[in-house]
Design a protein around this motif. Sequence first.
Motif, PDB file in Angstrom:
ATOM      1  N   MET A   3     -10.394 -62.686  33.776  1.00 49.64           N
ATOM      2  CA  MET A   3     -10.610 -61.296  33.951  1.00 49.64           C
ATOM      3  C   MET A   3     -12.065 -60.967  33.311  1.00 49.64           C
ATOM      4  SD  MET A   3      -8.295 -58.316  33.042  1.00 49.64           S
ATOM      5  CE  MET A   3      -8.962 -56.891  31.994  1.00 49.64           C
ATOM      6  N   SER A   4     -12.916 -60.286  34.024  1.00 49.62           N
ATOM      7  CA  SER A   4     -14.226 -60.118  33.670  1.00 49.62           C
ATOM      8  C   SER A   4     -14.185 -58.918  32.714  1.00 49.62           C
ATOM      9  CB  SER A   4     -15.056 -59.811  34.583  1.00 49.62           C
ATOM     10  OG  SER A   4     -14.769 -58.636  35.487  1.00 49.62           O
ATOM     11  N   THR A   5     -15.093 -58.689  31.744  1.00 48.87           N
ATOM     12  CA  THR A   5     -15.105 -57.470  30.877  1.00 48.87           C
ATOM     13  C   THR A   5     -16.638 -56.768  30.907  1.00 48.87           C
ATOM     14  OG1 THR A   5     -15.829 -58.756  29.163  1.00 48.87           O
ATOM     15  CG2 THR A   5     -13.475 -58.480  29.294  1.00 48.87           C
ATOM     16  N   ARG A   6     -16.532 -55.580  30.629  1.00 48.23           N
ATOM     17  CA  ARG A   6     -17.948 -54.865  30.690  1.00 48.23           C
ATOM     18  C   ARG A   6     -18.029 -54.424  29.447  1.00 48.23           C
ATOM     19  NH1 ARG A   6     -19.890 -50.967  35.464  1.00 48.23           N
ATOM     20  NH2 ARG A   6     -20.691 -52.739  36.202  1.00 48.23           N
ATOM     21  N   THR A   7     -19.479 -54.445  28.880  1.00 45.19           N
ATOM     22  CA  THR A   7     -19.570 -54.203  27.564  1.00 45.19           C
ATOM     23  C   THR A   7     -21.135 -53.464  27.657  1.00 45.19           C
ATOM     24  OG1 THR A   7     -20.415 -56.106  26.663  1.00 45.19           O
ATOM     25  CG2 THR A   7     -18.094 -55.531  25.992  1.00 45.19           C
ATOM     26  N   GLY A   8     -21.343 -52.202  27.344  1.00 42.37           N
ATOM     27  CA  GLY A   8     -22.520 -51.504  27.256  1.00 42.37           C
ATOM     28  C   GLY A   8     -23.358 -52.055  28.421  1.00 42.37           C
ATOM     29  N   TRP A  47     -18.554 -62.783  33.152  1.00 45.31           N
ATOM     30  CA  TRP A  47     -17.451 -63.148  34.273  1.00 45.31           C
ATOM     31  C   TRP A  47     -16.837 -64.034  33.601  1.00 45.31           C
ATOM     32  CZ3 TRP A  47     -18.246 -63.934  39.579  1.00 45.31           C
ATOM     33  CH2 TRP A  47     -19.237 -63.207  40.099  1.00 45.31           C
ATOM     34  N   PRO A  48     -15.267 -64.369  34.088  1.00 44.51           N
ATOM     35  CA  PRO A  48     -14.394 -65.098  33.485  1.00 44.51           C
ATOM     36  C   PRO A  48     -14.954 -66.480  32.985  1.00 44.51           C
ATOM     37  CG  PRO A  48     -13.721 -64.528  35.616  1.00 44.51           C
ATOM     38  CD  PRO A  48     -15.141 -63.964  35.606  1.00 44.51           C
ATOM     39  N   GLU A  49     -14.696 -66.983  31.861  1.00 50.14           N
ATOM     40  CA  GLU A  49     -15.017 -68.410  31.173  1.00 50.14           C
ATOM     41  C   GLU A  49     -14.426 -69.555  32.442  1.00 50.14           C
ATOM     42  OE1 GLU A  49     -14.943 -70.869  27.328  1.00 50.14           O
ATOM     43  OE2 GLU A  49     -14.813 -68.733  27.141  1.00 50.14           O
ATOM     44  N   VAL A  50     -15.362 -70.186  32.842  1.00 45.68           N
ATOM     45  CA  VAL A  50     -15.144 -71.311  33.567  1.00 45.68           C
ATOM     46  C   VAL A  50     -15.942 -72.506  33.059  1.00 45.68           C
ATOM     47  CG1 VAL A  50     -15.363 -72.399  35.753  1.00 45.68           C
ATOM     48  CG2 VAL A  50     -14.718 -70.061  35.665  1.00 45.68           C
ATOM     49  N   ARG A  51     -15.285 -73.576  32.428  1.00 46.54           N
ATOM     50  CA  ARG A  51     -16.155 -74.401  31.720  1.00 46.54           C
ATOM     51  C   ARG A  51     -16.003 -75.648  32.787  1.00 46.54           C
ATOM     52  NH1 ARG A  51     -16.807 -74.282  26.319  1.00 46.54           N
ATOM     53  NH2 ARG A  51     -15.684 -72.422  25.304  1.00 46.54           N
ATOM     54  N   GLY A  67     -17.899 -58.637  40.084  1.00 44.27           N
ATOM     55  CA  GLY A  67     -17.044 -57.508  39.597  1.00 44.27           C
ATOM     56  C   GLY A  67     -15.690 -57.969  38.830  1.00 44.27           C
ATOM     57  N   GLY A  68     -15.753 -59.198  38.784  1.00 48.22           N
ATOM     58  CA  GLY A  68     -14.621 -59.837  38.130  1.00 48.22           C
ATOM     59  C   GLY A  68     -13.252 -60.285  39.135  1.00 48.22           C
ATOM     60  N   GLY A  69     -12.135 -60.417  38.409  1.00 50.22           N
ATOM     61  CA  GLY A  69     -11.067 -60.848  39.205  1.00 50.22           C
ATOM     62  C   GLY A  69     -11.195 -62.224  39.114  1.00 50.22           C
ATOM     63  N   ALA A  70     -10.006 -62.760  39.902  1.00 50.28           N
ATOM     64  CA  ALA A  70      -9.826 -64.389  39.579  1.00 50.28           C
ATOM     65  C   ALA A  70     -11.022 -65.219  40.112  1.00 50.28           C
ATOM     66  CB  ALA A  70      -8.489 -64.761  40.253  1.00 50.28           C
ATOM     67  N   VAL A  71     -11.074 -66.255  39.710  1.00 51.35           N
ATOM     68  CA  VAL A  71     -12.092 -67.436  40.234  1.00 51.35           C
ATOM     69  C   VAL A  71     -11.034 -68.276  40.763  1.00 51.35           C
ATOM     70  CG1 VAL A  71     -13.373 -69.479  39.673  1.00 51.35           C
ATOM     71  CG2 VAL A  71     -13.809 -67.171  38.198  1.00 51.35           C
TER      72      VAL A  71
END
Length: 71
Positions: free
Chosen positions: A1-6, A11-15, A47-51
Motif C-alpha cells: 500500500m502506498s503512503t503519502r507524507t507532506g 510506492w509499495p516497496e518492491v525489492r 496512486g498506490g494499490g497493489a503491484v
Amino acid sequence: MSTRTGGERRWPEVRCELGESLLWDERSAAFWWVDVHRGALYRAAPGGGAVEVSRFDEALGHVALTESDDA
C-alpha cells in the motif's frame, strides 16, 4: 500500500535483485519493469494499490509495448 507524507507519494516497496527497463504505459496509466534475474514482470499504477507481478521460468531482459492490446 502506498503512503503519502507532506505531498510526497511513496510506492509499495518492491525489492528486485536486478530491476531494469522501467517503462510508462500511457494507455493503461501504469509503470512496467522487470527483475532480470528473478524472471519477474511488474506492473504498478500511480496512486498506490497493489503491484501486479507475473513470473517466468527464465531471466527477463526488458519489457516493450506493442501497438495492439492482444499481443
